[in-house]
Design a protein around this motif. Structure first.
Motif, PDB file in Angstrom:
ATOM      1  N   TYR A   8      -3.724  -2.832  11.202  1.00  0.00           N
ATOM      2  CA  TYR A   8      -3.236  -1.242  10.867  1.00  0.00           C
ATOM      3  C   TYR A   8      -4.943  -0.785  11.366  1.00  0.00           C
ATOM      4  O   TYR A   8      -5.617  -1.284  11.334  1.00  0.00           O
ATOM      5  N   LYS A   9      -4.288   0.104  11.773  1.00  0.00           N
ATOM      6  CA  LYS A   9      -5.702   1.074  12.042  1.00  0.00           C
ATOM      7  C   LYS A   9      -5.034   2.930  11.175  1.00  0.00           C
ATOM      8  O   LYS A   9      -3.042   3.246  11.463  1.00  0.00           O
ATOM      9  N   TYR A  10      -5.817   3.752  10.918  1.00  0.00           N
ATOM     10  CA  TYR A  10      -4.762   4.872  10.164  1.00  0.00           C
ATOM     11  C   TYR A  10      -5.042   6.048  10.901  1.00  0.00           C
ATOM     12  O   TYR A  10      -6.356   6.240  11.730  1.00  0.00           O
ATOM     13  N   ASN A  11      -4.278   6.928  11.712  1.00  0.00           N
ATOM     14  CA  ASN A  11      -4.207   8.206  12.045  1.00  0.00           C
ATOM     15  C   ASN A  11      -3.988   9.218  10.979  1.00  0.00           C
ATOM     16  O   ASN A  11      -3.170   9.283  10.162  1.00  0.00           O
ATOM     17  N   ARG A  12      -5.432   9.431  11.037  1.00  0.00           N
ATOM     18  CA  ARG A  12      -5.668  11.176  10.237  1.00  0.00           C
ATOM     19  C   ARG A  12      -4.014  12.004  10.486  1.00  0.00           C
ATOM     20  O   ARG A  12      -4.031  13.001  10.405  1.00  0.00           O
ATOM     21  N   PHE A  22       5.488   4.699   1.831  1.00  0.00           N
ATOM     22  CA  PHE A  22       5.352   2.910   1.559  1.00  0.00           C
ATOM     23  C   PHE A  22       4.143   3.062   2.940  1.00  0.00           C
ATOM     24  O   PHE A  22       5.222   2.697   3.983  1.00  0.00           O
ATOM     25  N   TYR A  23       3.347   2.925   3.270  1.00  0.00           N
ATOM     26  CA  TYR A  23       2.036   2.518   3.802  1.00  0.00           C
ATOM     27  C   TYR A  23       2.309   0.734   4.750  1.00  0.00           C
ATOM     28  O   TYR A  23       2.525   1.583   6.032  1.00  0.00           O
ATOM     29  N   ALA A  24       2.141   0.318   4.032  1.00  0.00           N
ATOM     30  CA  ALA A  24       2.051  -1.645   4.438  1.00  0.00           C
ATOM     31  C   ALA A  24       2.082  -2.166   3.606  1.00  0.00           C
ATOM     32  O   ALA A  24       2.081  -2.176   2.195  1.00  0.00           O
ATOM     33  N   ILE A  75       1.174  -1.252   0.101  1.00  0.00           N
ATOM     34  CA  ILE A  75       0.388   0.410  -0.233  1.00  0.00           C
ATOM     35  C   ILE A  75       0.989   1.498  -0.130  1.00  0.00           C
ATOM     36  O   ILE A  75       2.128   0.929   1.145  1.00  0.00           O
ATOM     37  N   TYR A  76       1.047   2.360  -0.975  1.00  0.00           N
ATOM     38  CA  TYR A  76       1.420   3.614  -0.796  1.00  0.00           C
ATOM     39  C   TYR A  76       0.560   4.717  -0.920  1.00  0.00           C
ATOM     40  O   TYR A  76      -0.734   4.010  -1.357  1.00  0.00           O
ATOM     41  N   SER A  77       0.743   5.860  -0.716  1.00  0.00           N
ATOM     42  CA  SER A  77      -0.007   7.110  -0.452  1.00  0.00           C
ATOM     43  C   SER A  77       1.060   7.648  -0.590  1.00  0.00           C
ATOM     44  O   SER A  77       1.793   7.087  -0.577  1.00  0.00           O
ATOM     45  N   VAL A  78       0.721   8.991  -0.915  1.00  0.00           N
ATOM     46  CA  VAL A  78       1.424  10.678  -0.895  1.00  0.00           C
ATOM     47  C   VAL A  78       0.808  11.195  -0.083  1.00  0.00           C
ATOM     48  O   VAL A  78      -0.719  11.595   0.348  1.00  0.00           O
TER      49      VAL A  78
END
Length: 157
Positions: A102-106, A69-71, A59-62
């Motif tokens: 995993y959880k997302y921290n905004r 590289f997120y996970a 999983i990637y994000s900008v």
């Protein structure tokens, strides 16, 4: 300004995808662009079949104009849940499941590991409860074969 940022994301994702094709071995790859964190921006998910039945998911994000590289982990049990949490995992014989949740921290635009487990007391119940949650994305939903033409179609070139 928003269109310019979207184009920057697309170019970073295009580079990651073409680099994957260029360095690909005998493995098969699929991808999907989808907002899995609820921040109204698409993340790039790449699924890799590295032998007859074992999958890995990247999983990637900008973030701040850079590809992050997120996970990355085994993905046979891969799920993105409605609350934007993510489960990676594999299932072996005898009901043994190994997983990372995993959880997302905004606030920091990052995923963090909430729990990892394997064949220990309580872990099987924990992952089974997670698998009962509603999922908005599963491993089967990452189904666009990774080819140059599909990259152009997905990213609009």
């Amino acid at each position: 300004n928003k269109n310019s940022k979207n184009e920057d994301y697309k170019e970073l994702y295009r580079k990651r995808l073409t680099d994957t094709i260029d360095s690909a071995d005998k493995n098969k790859y699929w991808f999907k662009l989808v907002d899995i964190t609820g921040d109204n921006r698409d993340e790039l998910i790449i699924k890799n079949l590295y032998d007859d039945s074992n999958y890995y998911v990247d999983i990637y994000s900008v973030v701040d104009g850079k590809l992050c590289f997120y996970a990355y982990d085994s993905g046979e049990l891969f799920r993105v849940f409605d609350d934007n949490s993510i489960l990676f995992g594999v299932e072996y014989s005898y009901n043994t499941k190994q997983f990372k949740y995993y959880k997302y921290n905004r606030d920091i635009s990052r995923l963090y590991m909430e729990k990892a487990g394997e064949n220990r007391e309580g872990d099987l119940d924990y992952v089974n409860n997670l698998l009962e949650k509603d999922a908005k994305l599963t491993l089967d939903d990452i189904n666009t074969e990774l080819t140059y033409d599909n990259i152009d179609t997905a990213l609009g070139k």
